[in-house]
Design a protein around this motif. Structure first.
Motif, short mmCIF file in Angstrom:
data_model
loop_
_atom_site.label_atom_id
_atom_site.label_comp_id
_atom_site.label_asym_id
_atom_site.label_seq_id
_atom_site.Cartn_x
_atom_site.Cartn_y
_atom_site.Cartn_z
N LYS A 81 63.51 21.20 3.56
CA LYS A 81 62.32 21.99 3.88
C LYS A 81 61.13 21.49 3.08
CE LYS A 81 64.69 25.85 3.01
NZ LYS A 81 66.11 25.37 3.03
N SER A 151 61.35 27.59 8.76
CA SER A 151 62.02 28.68 8.06
C SER A 151 60.95 29.71 7.72
CB SER A 151 62.69 28.17 6.77
OG SER A 151 63.32 29.21 6.08
N GLN A 171 64.74 29.24 11.19
CA GLN A 171 65.65 29.72 10.15
C GLN A 171 65.13 31.07 9.67
OE1 GLN A 171 66.80 26.77 7.31
NE2 GLN A 171 67.41 28.24 5.76
N ARG A 199 69.81 32.44 7.21
CA ARG A 199 69.83 32.35 5.75
C ARG A 199 69.97 33.75 5.16
NH1 ARG A 199 64.57 32.69 3.24
NH2 ARG A 199 62.90 33.14 4.74
#
Length: 326
Positions: A81, A151, A171, A199
């Motif tokens: 990331k 994410s 995510q 996550r």
């Protein structure tokens, strides 16, 4: 280990992945030898997806993965990331700086290109401006990255990302204590062939069922210094729940479970029972935890009655205590 297709990447990924935040010593000190053992045991258990970030331990997590990859015959799918590094966050995003950070990850991981790079909980205004996705598409065309995703912290941001052309994954924080995605995001992601990566499946360990109110965490552990959101978004630690309230809720939840399932198994299996979920990023600070997480892939789906109880429990007992929004 069962596998699922990760959105438009076309890659078969293990239902249980390995979250590698802890390999950067962000859950307390972790010896290099133990980090390498965790990665090796994950591979032995059929886990072929590793999730890391450039800021985990200031690059230590990526370096440890890179070191392990040099010795490993297996070549897992690597997610990293970008976007939370001090040269970028919160308001210094430029195409050149993002490229430099990506190139740093490539170097630390020892790869020629990244399998998947995800924006790392960048500010919503930067995300929704959209220009940063154009940069990622350019990097993809240049061969720096093979796929890109995002994410995010809020489900509304994830839904926005599902409209971005060529986005491969989202995510999200999703677990028994954070269920909003079921009705809103998951159908949208499936419609657009976007992989859903989960996550915080255990809410920073709360849903392991092994924490008590007098639990102590090391100084380096975000569950110590960020338990009330002092360092970053409060929802990233214990799901946004005040720790003591979280422990109370876990105790209530354990009393609802059938005798053949513990809370960790129930929590991970519940996530796998959502057909739109591609993979679960489960962290582990010991090889034994890796093995326990991996075994959930082979458990039978939860029965319908338990599923209803878990959803009702979230609605009536949990969601009103979550800080930072959902």
């Amino acid at each position: 280990m069962k596998k699922r297709i990760l959105g438009s990447t076309g890659f078969d990924v293990s239902e249980i992945g390995l979250g590698c935040w802890q390999l950067g010593n962000d859950f307390g000190p972790l010896e290099d030898k133990q980090a390498q053992e965790i990665l090796s045991v994950a591979s032995d258990e059929g886990i072929n997806l590793l999730d890391t970030a450039d800021v985990y331990g200031g690059g230590i997590s990526e370096e440890r993965i890179g070191s392990w990859l040099k010795k490993s015959k297996e070549k897992p799918f690597i997610i990293t990331k970008v976007g939370r590094g001090e040269t970028l966050f919160p308001a210094s995003y430029t195409k050149n700086k993002v490229r430099e950070n990506i190139q740093g990850s490539i170097t630390r991981l020892g790869l020629e290109a990244l399998d998947l790079v995800q924006l790392h909980c960048i500010p919503p205004e930067v995300l929704r401006n959209g220009e940063i996705f154009n940069w990622l598409e350019d990097f993809q065309q240049q061969g720096l990255i093979k796929n890109f995703g995002a994410s995010v912290e809020m489900i509304d941001d994830a839904i926005f990302c599902c409209q971005v052309p060529k986005l491969a994954t989202v995510q999200i924080i999703f677990n028994i204590f954070r269920q909003k995605a079921i009705e809103t995001l998951l159908p949208k992601a499936a419609e657009n062939n976007i992989g859903v990566i989960v996550r915080l499946p255990l809410a920073s360990g709360l849903l392991s069922g092994k924490m008590a109110k007098d639990q102590k965490f090391s100084e380096q552990d975000h569950r110590n210094y960020n338990k009330d959101g002092a360092a970053f978004h409060v929802g990233e630690t214990f799901n946004g729940l005040p720790f003591n309230k979280g422990v109370e809720l876990v105790d209530q939840l354990k009393a609802m479970l059938p005798s053949h399932l513990n809370l960790l198994e129930t929590s991970l299996r519940w996530l796998l029972d959502q057909p739109q979920v591609s993979t679960i990023i489960a962290g582990a600070s010991s090889p034994q935890q890796v093995i326990k997480n991996a075994q959930v892939s082979n458990l039978a789906p939860l029965d319908e009655e338990l599923d209803k109880k878990l959803k009702m429990f979230y609605q009536s007992q949990v969601k009103q205590h979550i800080r930072g929004g959902i």
